[in-house]
Design a protein around this motif. Structure first.
Motif, short mmCIF file in Angstrom:
data_model
loop_
_atom_site.label_atom_id
_atom_site.label_comp_id
_atom_site.label_asym_id
_atom_site.label_seq_id
_atom_site.Cartn_x
_atom_site.Cartn_y
_atom_site.Cartn_z
N ASN A 1 0.02 10.13 26.64
CA ASN A 1 -0.08 10.39 25.20
C ASN A 1 1.34 10.43 24.63
O ASN A 1 1.97 11.48 24.60
N LYS B 1 2.56 10.43 21.65
CA LYS B 1 2.79 11.35 20.54
C LYS B 1 2.93 12.78 21.04
O LYS B 1 3.78 13.53 20.56
N GLN C 1 6.32 13.05 22.67
CA GLN C 1 7.37 13.14 21.65
C GLN C 1 7.42 14.54 21.06
O GLN C 1 8.51 15.10 20.86
N LYS C 2 6.27 15.13 20.81
CA LYS C 2 6.22 16.50 20.27
C LYS C 2 6.84 17.48 21.26
O LYS C 2 7.63 18.35 20.87
#
Length: 70
Positions: free
Chosen positions: A34, A36, A39-40
Motif C-alpha cells: 500500500n 499511500k 508514504q503516510k
C-alpha cells in the motif's frame, strides 16, 4: 511517474504492463503493498525525527558554555 515508466519501457524494450508488474512485485517483495500507507508512515517517521532533532538542538543550546541557566 507514468512518464518515467514509459521511458523505462522504451529503454528496456518491454511493455508498460511489464514495467508496472515489476514495480508491483518489487513493492510486494518489500512488504509495501500500500504505497499511500507507506508514504503516510514515512511522513510520520520524518516528523518524529525532526522533533527529535529540535529537542537535541534545544538541549545542546541549553548546555552550551556561555548560556545562563539561572
Amino acid at each position: 511517474t507514468e512518464a518515467e515508466k514509459d521511458r523505462i519501457a522504451m529503454e528496456c524494450d518491454i511493455t508498460l504492463a511489464q514495467v508496472n508488474t515489476w514495480f508491483n512485485n518489487a513493492r510486494s517483495r518489500r512488504g509495501d503493498t500500500n504505497p499511500k500507507l507507506a508514504q503516510k508512515l514515512l511522513k510520520q517517521q520524518i516528523a518524529s525525527l525532526n522533533n527529535q532533532v529540535a529537542l537535541l538542538q534545544q538541549h545542546h543550546q541549553e548546555s552550551s558554555p556561555g548560556h545562563d541557566s539561572f
